[in-house]
Design an enzyme around this catalytic site. Structure first.
Site, PDB file in Angstrom:
ATOM      1  N   SER A 250       0.819  -1.220   0.000  1.00  0.00           N
ATOM      2  CA  SER A 250       0.000   0.000   0.000  1.00  0.00           C
ATOM      3  C   SER A 250       0.848   1.263   0.000  1.00  0.00           C
ATOM      4  CB  SER A 250      -0.916  -0.002   1.221  1.00  0.00           C
ATOM      5  OG  SER A 250      -0.146  -0.129   2.390  1.00  0.00           O
ATOM      6  N   LYS A 251       2.135   1.125   0.314  1.00  0.00           N
ATOM      7  CA  LYS A 251       2.989   2.321   0.361  1.00  0.00           C
ATOM      8  C   LYS A 251       3.527   2.676  -1.025  1.00  0.00           C
ATOM      9  CE  LYS A 251       3.116   2.856   4.913  1.00  0.00           C
ATOM     10  NZ  LYS A 251       1.699   3.140   5.147  1.00  0.00           N
ATOM     11  N   ARG A 252       3.290   1.815  -1.983  1.00  0.00           N
ATOM     12  CA  ARG A 252       3.866   2.093  -3.307  1.00  0.00           C
ATOM     13  C   ARG A 252       2.937   2.968  -4.135  1.00  0.00           C
ATOM     14  NH1 ARG A 252       8.223  -2.020  -4.659  1.00  0.00           N
ATOM     15  NH2 ARG A 252       8.116  -0.925  -6.627  1.00  0.00           N
TER      16      ARG A 252
END
Ligand code: GLU
Length: 496
Positions: A250-252
């Site tokens: 989800s951080k990408r």
């Protein structure tokens, strides 16, 4: 007495603060599967209470992604922000029943205590100063207009919140490690931990299936359920999908091979992506890899969910790959094996997007279109391959593979005149069948004193753009007499 099994109710509750990514879609898929398996209800709830981080675009992206994947929901989308009154009513009940209290501690005082705890190398846990205020003291502070938060009373006696997670097993959190947490801020807004639990209770959620990051909130939520006198759901937390650097997917960034949108653009079939995602951290005892919808629904259970975080093999920096090779091979499997009508429908969408679609592909030439898709799909991995590698079947504007052009066409200078001559012979064939075509090619090779193989390779390249493909005569029949003849004729211009 007859006992009626309680109907399963699950929900996917994304916060609309970004795009729909692999991790979120995986949670949605597991909820959807469980509802399908049990004949339960699947609710889509958008947890948009963080107004600053939530966006309309993100909501749209989530809805589009869910629809594209075919994850149909039975209720919703419900927007959490529209249920603030429910959340505050629950807080009011907790105050009235003595499970919660008003806390007048100021930010400054709390900050001092936090700093003191840090200096003492201790974890800060709110000391419950206002918990013991008498009703009169509380009333006086309120009358004086002092702002307050509402905190839940966590039991003070020794003990722990203990629950059995369907994936992680028995989990225990000691009461002494949970502070009297805030459920309503001093500005009157409910905290997420309260809203989430109140919505689940109101909606009658029987199974909370969510990412492992929700585990930290669970003990607090269980205390809320108990204080509100609500039955506990089953909790099933799922391991988190990680990227090759072991960071949360989800951080990408959006547009990387972690966004559902990316897979759609690249030409994945929705079911192939579901099949791939479900295998990220879930397996059957026989490690089966391919499942139809019915098979997957039958096979799914929490037991197969791994506690280890699965790592996606993104291969993003390798130009040969666009994402995890397993995702590509699963997609290729479905491209080859799903009913041709279904694949033809997806190819139509691709051609429409690329401006290659022609109305008669659906009307006069519908059979031709379906059979062409069926003929060429065998070697393709992605739907976009129909537009790139298969372009010559749908358009006269296509590029010739440069290496093949050099090797199979330009290297044989005599073909400059021979290909147009062959084109004339092809144009004259009546009827135009595999038999007459083959004979024409054999005769031409003999008449031109060329090896049949040389002629065939060159024809394939100039007519289809590529040196390999399905059965040669089938390809030409599919492209048609007129176009085959024209392309052979035009080939003379290649030497200029
Ligand atoms: N809104 C939370 C999230 O997007 C999900 C919480 C839940 O499923 O309980 O991470």
């Amino acid at each position: 007495m007859n006992t009626v099994a309680k109907k399963v109710v699950v929900r996917f509750a994304p916060s609309p603060t970004g795009y729909l990514h692999i991790g979120g879609a995986r949670t949605a898929i597991f909820n959807w599967l469980y509802a399908k398996k049990t004949g339960g209800k699947f609710i889509l709830r958008i947890e948009d209470t963080d107004a600053e981080r939530s966006s309309k675009d993100s909501v749209q992206g989530i809805l589009d992604g869910m629809r594209w994947l075919g994850l149909d929901w039975d209720e919703g989308p419900n927007f959490q922000s529209e249920f603030t009154a429910d959340h505050l009513t629950a807080a009011g009940k907790l105050l009235a029943s003595g499970h919660a209290y008003k806390c007048f501690c100021t930010q400054e005082v709390l900050e001092q205590k936090r700093t003191a705890a840090r200096d003492a190398k201790a974890t800060f846990v709110y000391d419950g100063l206002c918990r013991d205020l008498s009703p009169e003291e509380t009333a006086a502070k309120e009358v004086a207009g002092l702002p307050y938060t509402i905190r839940l009373k966590v039991p003070r006696q020794p003990g722990a919140v203990v629950f059995e997670d369907a994936v992680y097993g028995v989990i225990e959190k000691k009461f002494q490690d949970i502070e009297d947490f805030v459920i309503v801020r001093s500005n009157g807004r409910p905290l997420y931990v309260l809203s989430n639990a109140v919505d689940d209770i109101r909606d009658g959620i029987t199974h909370v299936i969510r990412g492992q990051d929700g585990l930290a909130n669970t003990p607090k939520q269980i205390l809320l359920y108990q204080a509100l006198g609500a039955p506990l759901p089953v909790f099933a937390h799922m391991s988190l999908a990680l990227d090759p650097q072991k960071a949360k997917i989800s951080k990408r960034k959006h547009g990387e091979p972690v966004a559902i949108h990316f897979y759609r653009e690249k030409g994945f079939l929705p079911w192939a992506l579901i099949n791939f995602l479900v295998l990220l951290g879930w397996s059957t005892p026989d490690n089966r890899e391919i499942f139809s919808e019915t098979e997957l629904i039958a096979a799914f259970s929490f037991v197969g969910i791994s506690r280890n975080n699965p790592v996606m093999d993104l291969r993003q920096d390798d130009p040969k790959f666009i994402t995890d090779p397993k995702a590509v091979s699963i997609n290729a499997h479905y491209l080859r094996t799903l009913p041709k009508e279904e694949i033809a429908g997806h190819v139509r969408t691709q051609l429409e997007k690329s401006g290659l679609w022609q109305a008669d592909f659906a009307e006069g030439r519908a059979d031709w279109f379906r059979e062409t898709v069926d003929l060429i799909r065998g070697r393709f991995q992605l739907l976009t391959d129909f537009v790139t590698l298969g372009r010559a079947y749908f358009s006269d504007e296509f590029a010739l593979d440069p290496k093949a052009l050099e090797k199979y066409v330009l290297a044989h200078w005599e073909l400059k005149t021979r290909l147009p001559e062959l084109g004339q012979r092809v144009a004259a064939l009546a009827p135009f069948t595999a038999g007459t075509l083959e004979q024409a090619l054999r005769e031409a090779a003999a008449d031109f004193s060329l090896k049949l193989g040389i002629l065939v390779n060159a024809v394939r390249v100039v007519v289809t753009g590529h040196p390999v493909g399905p059965e040669f005569l089938e390809c030409l029949l599919c492209i048609g007499q007129e176009k085959t003849a024209q392309r052979l004729d035009k080939a003379q211009g290649l030497w200029n």
